[in-house]
Design an enzyme around this catalytic site. Structure first.
Site, PDB file in Angstrom:
ATOM      1  N   HIS A   1       0.832  -1.211   0.000  1.00 18.36           N
ATOM      2  CA  HIS A   1       0.000   0.000   0.000  1.00 18.36           C
ATOM      3  C   HIS A   1       0.865   1.260   0.000  1.00 18.36           C
ATOM      4  O   HIS A   1       0.564   2.240  -0.684  1.00 18.36           O
ATOM      5  CB  HIS A   1      -0.915   0.023   1.233  1.00 18.36           C
ATOM      6  CG  HIS A   1      -1.949  -1.055   1.211  1.00 18.36           C
ATOM      7  ND1 HIS A   1      -3.035  -1.058   2.050  1.00 18.36           N
ATOM      8  CD2 HIS A   1      -2.074  -2.161   0.441  1.00 18.36           C
ATOM      9  CE1 HIS A   1      -3.766  -2.133   1.810  1.00 18.36           C
ATOM     10  NE2 HIS A   1      -3.198  -2.830   0.839  1.00 18.36           N
TER      11      HIS A   1
ATOM     12  N   ASP B   1      -4.841  -7.501  -5.250  1.00 18.50           N
ATOM     13  CA  ASP B   1      -4.410  -6.514  -4.256  1.00 18.50           C
ATOM     14  C   ASP B   1      -3.488  -5.519  -4.943  1.00 18.50           C
ATOM     15  O   ASP B   1      -3.395  -5.491  -6.181  1.00 18.50           O
ATOM     16  CB  ASP B   1      -3.750  -7.196  -3.034  1.00 18.50           C
ATOM     17  CG  ASP B   1      -2.527  -8.023  -3.391  1.00 18.50           C
ATOM     18  OD1 ASP B   1      -1.766  -7.631  -4.299  1.00 18.50           O
ATOM     19  OD2 ASP B   1      -2.307  -9.076  -2.756  1.00 18.50           O
TER      20      ASP B   1
HETATM   21  O1  T3D Z   1       0.621 -10.369   1.445  1.00 10.93           O
HETATM   22  C1  T3D Z   1       0.965 -10.700   0.306  1.00 10.93           C
HETATM   23  O2  T3D Z   1       2.141 -10.644  -0.055  1.00 10.93           O
HETATM   24  C2  T3D Z   1      -0.042 -11.204  -0.663  1.00 10.93           C
HETATM   25  C3  T3D Z   1       0.197 -10.491  -1.898  1.00 10.93           C
HETATM   26  C4  T3D Z   1       0.305 -11.116  -3.050  1.00 10.93           C
HETATM   27  C5  T3D Z   1       0.516 -10.320  -4.258  1.00 10.93           C
HETATM   28  C6  T3D Z   1       1.020 -11.156  -5.428  1.00 10.93           C
HETATM   29  O3  T3D Z   1       1.906 -10.708  -6.114  1.00 10.93           O
HETATM   30  S1  T3D Z   1       0.262 -12.644  -5.698  1.00 10.93           S
HETATM   31  C7  T3D Z   1       1.049 -13.230  -7.153  1.00 10.93           C
HETATM   32  C8  T3D Z   1       2.423 -13.785  -6.915  1.00 10.93           C
HETATM   33  N1  T3D Z   1       3.067 -14.115  -8.169  1.00 10.93           N
HETATM   34  C9  T3D Z   1       2.756 -15.205  -8.841  1.00 10.93           C
HETATM   35  O4  T3D Z   1       1.943 -16.030  -8.457  1.00 10.93           O
HETATM   36  C10 T3D Z   1       3.513 -15.398 -10.137  1.00 10.93           C
HETATM   37  C11 T3D Z   1       4.230 -16.731 -10.161  1.00 10.93           C
HETATM   38  N2  T3D Z   1       5.061 -16.813 -11.348  1.00 10.93           N
HETATM   39  C12 T3D Z   1       4.557 -17.071 -12.568  1.00 10.93           C
HETATM   40  O5  T3D Z   1       3.376 -17.260 -12.764  1.00 10.93           O
HETATM   41  C13 T3D Z   1       5.555 -17.132 -13.669  1.00 10.93           C
HETATM   42  O6  T3D Z   1       6.815 -17.368 -13.113  1.00 10.93           O
HETATM   43  C14 T3D Z   1       5.594 -15.835 -14.514  1.00 10.93           C
HETATM   44  C15 T3D Z   1       4.299 -15.717 -15.332  1.00 10.93           C
HETATM   45  C16 T3D Z   1       5.760 -14.583 -13.654  1.00 10.93           C
HETATM   46  C17 T3D Z   1       6.794 -15.883 -15.485  1.00 10.93           C
HETATM   47  O7  T3D Z   1       6.762 -17.092 -16.190  1.00 10.93           O
HETATM   48  P1  T3D Z   1       8.073 -17.577 -16.966  1.00 10.93           P
HETATM   49  O8  T3D Z   1       7.695 -18.824 -17.702  1.00 10.93           O
HETATM   50  O9  T3D Z   1       8.611 -16.440 -17.753  1.00 10.93           O
HETATM   51  O10 T3D Z   1       9.167 -17.880 -15.840  1.00 10.93           O
HETATM   52  P2  T3D Z   1       9.211 -19.159 -14.851  1.00 10.93           P
HETATM   53  O11 T3D Z   1      10.016 -20.241 -15.499  1.00 10.93           O
HETATM   54  O12 T3D Z   1       7.854 -19.514 -14.370  1.00 10.93           O
HETATM   55  O13 T3D Z   1      10.010 -18.570 -13.595  1.00 10.93           O
HETATM   56  C18 T3D Z   1      11.429 -18.395 -13.625  1.00 10.93           C
HETATM   57  C19 T3D Z   1      11.956 -18.599 -12.221  1.00 10.93           C
HETATM   58  O14 T3D Z   1      11.435 -17.586 -11.356  1.00 10.93           O
HETATM   59  C20 T3D Z   1      11.498 -19.935 -11.628  1.00 10.93           C
HETATM   60  O15 T3D Z   1      12.526 -20.375 -10.770  1.00 10.93           O
HETATM   61  P3  T3D Z   1      13.547 -21.555 -11.222  1.00 10.93           P
HETATM   62  O16 T3D Z   1      12.693 -22.725 -11.580  1.00 10.93           O
HETATM   63  O17 T3D Z   1      14.270 -20.977 -12.410  1.00 10.93           O
HETATM   64  O18 T3D Z   1      14.399 -21.771 -10.022  1.00 10.93           O
HETATM   65  C21 T3D Z   1      10.306 -19.531 -10.806  1.00 10.93           C
HETATM   66  O19 T3D Z   1      10.019 -20.434  -9.751  1.00 10.93           O
HETATM   67  C22 T3D Z   1      10.768 -18.204 -10.239  1.00 10.93           C
HETATM   68  N3  T3D Z   1       9.629 -17.379  -9.878  1.00 10.93           N
HETATM   69  C23 T3D Z   1       8.710 -16.891 -10.697  1.00 10.93           C
HETATM   70  N4  T3D Z   1       7.811 -16.195 -10.036  1.00 10.93           N
HETATM   71  C24 T3D Z   1       8.192 -16.232  -8.736  1.00 10.93           C
HETATM   72  C25 T3D Z   1       9.343 -16.993  -8.630  1.00 10.93           C
HETATM   73  N5  T3D Z   1       9.948 -17.219  -7.467  1.00 10.93           N
HETATM   74  C26 T3D Z   1       9.366 -16.685  -6.363  1.00 10.93           C
HETATM   75  N6  T3D Z   1       8.245 -15.945  -6.413  1.00 10.93           N
HETATM   76  C27 T3D Z   1       7.638 -15.689  -7.561  1.00 10.93           C
HETATM   77  N7  T3D Z   1       6.532 -14.917  -7.588  1.00 10.93           N
END
Ligand code: T3D
Length: 260
Positions: A87, A142
């Site tokens: 926020h 959020d």
């Molecule tokens: O109180 C609070 O905090 C609640 C608030 C929440 C607010 C939010 O932001 S909720 C949403 C959180 N974010 C997500 O759920 C997104 C998760 N990630 C994805 O869906 C995908 O990674 C992306 C669409 C962003 C990108 O996809 P892509 O194919 O380009 O990359 P990837 O292969 O999925 O990710 C690359 C690496 O980054 C991978 O790690 P590795 O396997 O190479 O070791 C992945 O795990 C890591 N990574 C991606 N997103 C996150 C992350 N690590 C930690 N947190 C992440 N959000």
């Protein structure tokens, strides 16, 4: 000075870079604190007249770091986590009375989509994408994503995007009015830099007051907005840049705005 962001000021433009590239610049508590600190410096320093927000390497940001999020369980409510971090960052960008450009270099997901939408205008690389990722992990929106998206695309489209979590490419985001411009990746730096320079040389107070009046107009009726515009115009009228703008017009020369 900072661990999770980079902060640089050059030629009146401050650039804030979300900088955890090995984790797609995922957001942390520490990053929120650093962003708030950097925003305050931008607000304070009269030499900063435009701000650029971007991400390091291939992503803008993947939103909340989900590993950190797991560790938070039991320590604070999610609501408190949002209030203390996201926020403050979102409101910080909205209340900063200087232009803020979102330079969207790659994926912007979850709360980072909220950060991108909290900027005043967004220039994206055609490699960028926009993911309302909240629903993918069973959460509601959020970080202002519900508010910004509804303003930009209307309630039905906002619901569709937020309830499906669909990944939008940059062209689709442009078509929907979520971003202002899409450029080839090789042109992103120069396009944003030229725009930032143009805004930084503008009448900073007038731009800041424009932002203030737009913020206020949302949710108010026309009569209230007319009155608020009149109050704001009293402030703008008394700036040096207003006097310079009028003098330059009458003297048929380009204005030299000072930001005051
Ligand atoms: O109180 C609070 O905090 C609640 C608030 C929440 C607010 C939010 O932001 S909720 C949403 C959180 N974010 C997500 O759920 C997104 C998760 N990630 C994805 O869906 C995908 O990674 C992306 C669409 C962003 C990108 O996809 P892509 O194919 O380009 O990359 P990837 O292969 O999925 O990710 C690359 C690496 O980054 C991978 O790690 P590795 O396997 O190479 O070791 C992945 O795990 C890591 N990574 C991606 N997103 C996150 C992350 N690590 C930690 N947190 C992440 N959000």
């Amino acid at each position: 000075m900072y661990d999770h962001i980079l902060f640089d000021i050059a030629d009146s433009v401050a650039t804030i870079t979300l900088n955890r590239p090995d984790k797609l610049n995922a957001l942390t508590i520490e990053m929120s604190q650093e962003l708030v600190h950097a925003q305050k410096q931008c607000a304070r320093e009269s030499g900063v007249r435009c701000i650029v927000l971007t991400g390091a390497e291939r992503a803008f940001s993947a939103g909340q770091d989900l590993q950190e999020f797991q560790m938070l369980e039991g320590r604070a409510t999610v609501g408190d986590h949002l209030r203390r971090g996201y926020h403050r960052v979102v409101m910080g960008f909205r209340q900063l009375e200087k232009p803020v450009i979102g330079k969207i270099n790659g994926v912007a997901a979850g709360a980072a989509l909220g950060y991108a939408l909290a900027t005043d205008l967004r220039i994206a690389s055609d490699k960028a994408s926009f993911v309302p990722a909240f629903i993918g992990i069973g959460l509601a929106p959020d970080s202002g994503a519900s508010w910004f998206l509804q303003q930009l695309v209307g309630p039905a489209k906002a619901f569709e995007l937020l309830a499906t979590g669909v990944r939008l490419d940059a062209q689709e985001a442009l078509r929907l009015g979520i971003i202002n411009q899409v450029v080839a990746p090789k042109d992103l730096d120069s396009t944003v830099s030229e725009l930032a320079q143009r805004l930084a040389m503008g009448p900073t107070r007038g731009i800041g007051l424009t932002k203030r009046v737009l913020n206020k107009a949302v949710g108010h009726n026309l009569a209230d907005t007319l009155e608020y515009e009149a109050q704001i115009q009293d402030i703008a009228f008394n700036t040096g840049d207003h006097k310079e703008g009028v003098a330059a017009f009458l003297e048929k020369r380009p204005p030299q705005f000072s930001g005051r």
